[in-house]
Design a protein around this motif. Structure first.
Motif, PDB file in Angstrom:
ATOM      1  N   LYS A 154       0.874  -1.172   0.000  1.00 39.72           N
ATOM      2  CA  LYS A 154       0.000   0.000   0.000  1.00 39.72           C
ATOM      3  C   LYS A 154       0.908   1.217   0.000  1.00 39.72           C
ATOM      4  O   LYS A 154       1.638   1.447   0.957  1.00 39.72           O
ATOM      5  N   HIS A 155       0.878   2.000  -1.075  1.00 43.03           N
ATOM      6  CA  HIS A 155       1.773   3.149  -1.185  1.00 43.03           C
ATOM      7  C   HIS A 155       1.052   4.400  -1.670  1.00 43.03           C
ATOM      8  O   HIS A 155       0.207   4.331  -2.569  1.00 43.03           O
ATOM      9  N   LEU A 156       1.424   5.531  -1.063  1.00 39.90           N
ATOM     10  CA  LEU A 156       1.033   6.838  -1.565  1.00 39.90           C
ATOM     11  C   LEU A 156       2.101   7.292  -2.556  1.00 39.90           C
ATOM     12  O   LEU A 156       3.296   7.123  -2.315  1.00 39.90           O
ATOM     13  N   ILE A 157       1.669   7.868  -3.688  1.00 44.95           N
ATOM     14  CA  ILE A 157       2.605   8.391  -4.676  1.00 44.95           C
ATOM     15  C   ILE A 157       2.530   9.919  -4.638  1.00 44.95           C
ATOM     16  O   ILE A 157       1.502  10.510  -4.960  1.00 44.95           O
ATOM     17  N   PHE A 158       3.610  10.546  -4.199  1.00 44.25           N
ATOM     18  CA  PHE A 158       3.719  12.007  -4.172  1.00 44.25           C
ATOM     19  C   PHE A 158       4.693  12.450  -5.254  1.00 44.25           C
ATOM     20  O   PHE A 158       5.478  11.656  -5.770  1.00 44.25           O
ATOM     21  N   SER A 159       4.686  13.758  -5.570  1.00 47.67           N
ATOM     22  CA  SER A 159       5.727  14.289  -6.460  1.00 47.67           C
ATOM     23  C   SER A 159       6.085  15.696  -6.044  1.00 47.67           C
ATOM     24  O   SER A 159       5.318  16.388  -5.377  1.00 47.67           O
ATOM     25  N   SER A 160       7.310  16.102  -6.440  1.00 46.41           N
ATOM     26  CA  SER A 160       7.762  17.437  -6.066  1.00 46.41           C
ATOM     27  C   SER A 160       7.164  18.528  -6.937  1.00 46.41           C
ATOM     28  O   SER A 160       7.306  19.693  -6.622  1.00 46.41           O
ATOM     29  N   ASN A 161       6.489  18.137  -7.990  1.00 48.34           N
ATOM     30  CA  ASN A 161       5.823  19.104  -8.854  1.00 48.34           C
ATOM     31  C   ASN A 161       4.755  18.358  -9.649  1.00 48.34           C
ATOM     32  O   ASN A 161       4.677  17.133  -9.585  1.00 48.34           O
ATOM     33  N   THR A 162       3.969  19.081 -10.391  1.00 49.62           N
ATOM     34  CA  THR A 162       2.960  18.425 -11.209  1.00 49.62           C
ATOM     35  C   THR A 162       3.563  18.027 -12.566  1.00 49.62           C
ATOM     36  O   THR A 162       4.562  18.607 -13.001  1.00 49.62           O
ATOM     37  N   SER A 163       2.982  17.020 -13.188  1.00 57.12           N
ATOM     38  CA  SER A 163       3.377  16.583 -14.539  1.00 57.12           C
ATOM     39  C   SER A 163       4.838  16.154 -14.644  1.00 57.12           C
ATOM     40  O   SER A 163       5.513  16.455 -15.629  1.00 57.12           O
ATOM     41  N   ILE A 164       5.330  15.439 -13.613  1.00 53.65           N
ATOM     42  CA  ILE A 164       6.698  14.913 -13.713  1.00 53.65           C
ATOM     43  C   ILE A 164       6.755  13.397 -13.520  1.00 53.65           C
ATOM     44  O   ILE A 164       7.842  12.836 -13.416  1.00 53.65           O
TER      45      ILE A 164
END
Length: 201
Positions: free
Chosen positions: A4-14
């Motif tokens: 079970k993982h949350l996927i985050f990113s440092s910006n959008t569309s990367i």
């Protein structure tokens, strides 16, 4: 063992959805996968991309979008305000998280967040809360993606920003996730290459 993982990113569309697709093609070989998109703003829906991919590759995958705001391809707090003013229907952060927990299965689960780590969450009518900000002169409040999902206590994967200046924003995003109590198990970078850019038509 179920993942079970949350996927985050440092910006959008990367690359959040690209990472979700990559993980999907790998982990569905062992167990069914549920892809959850808690907040979707604008089109095309990320869930639709996941569905198309799973249909063409025969993956054992189920996809769920909890709350979508069409046709507003903007920050969730603004999209929810534009929609809420029209429909008078608001959903709270607690309700978003409750729906995520209800959607999680005994198989593998990927929860893809919206925008960047510190992108605003949805806005809703409420008294001031710790870690929340008020929206202009309204009675609406919102928080960040990092704060919103930290209460789920799920491990996270951060998609780093490969563009110029991306090292700084990636480290800032990592520190923001950790300061909000999120458990980060890995950081992924996709090359700054046109092959990895999602084209919107």
């Amino acid at each position: 063992m179920s993942l079970k993982h949350l996927i985050f990113s440092s910006n959008t569309s990367i690359g959040k959805t690209l990472l979700s697709l990559s993980l999907s093609s790998h982990i569905t070989k062992t167990k069914p996968l549920t892809y959850i998109k808690p907040l979707q703003c604008g089109t095309p829906w990320d869930e639709d991309l996941i569905k198309t991919y799973s249909d063409t590759t025969n993956l054992n995958l189920n996809s769920i979008t909890i709350k979508a705001y069409d046709p507003y391809p903007c920050s969730p707090h603004l999209a929810s305000i534009l929609t809420g003013e029209r429909t008078k229907e608001y959903i709270t952060d607690d309700e978003i998280n409750e729906n995520i927990l209800k959607s999680i299965t005994s198989g593998h689960n990927i929860i893809e967040t919206a925008g960047g780590v510190l992108s605003p969450s949805i806005a809703f009518p409420s008294a001031p809360l710790k870690g929340y900000m008020s929206y202009k002169d309204t009675n609406l409040v919102y928080t960040t993606q990092a704060n919103l999902y930290s209460r789920l206590n799920l491990p996270s994967i951060l998609v780093g920003d490969p563009k110029l200046g991306g090292v700084s924003t990636t480290i800032s995003s990592l520190e923001s996730l950790l300061s909000h109590g999120n458990r980060v198990e890995g950081i992924v970078f996709f090359g700054n290459d046109k092959r990895y850019v999602r084209i919107r038509e």
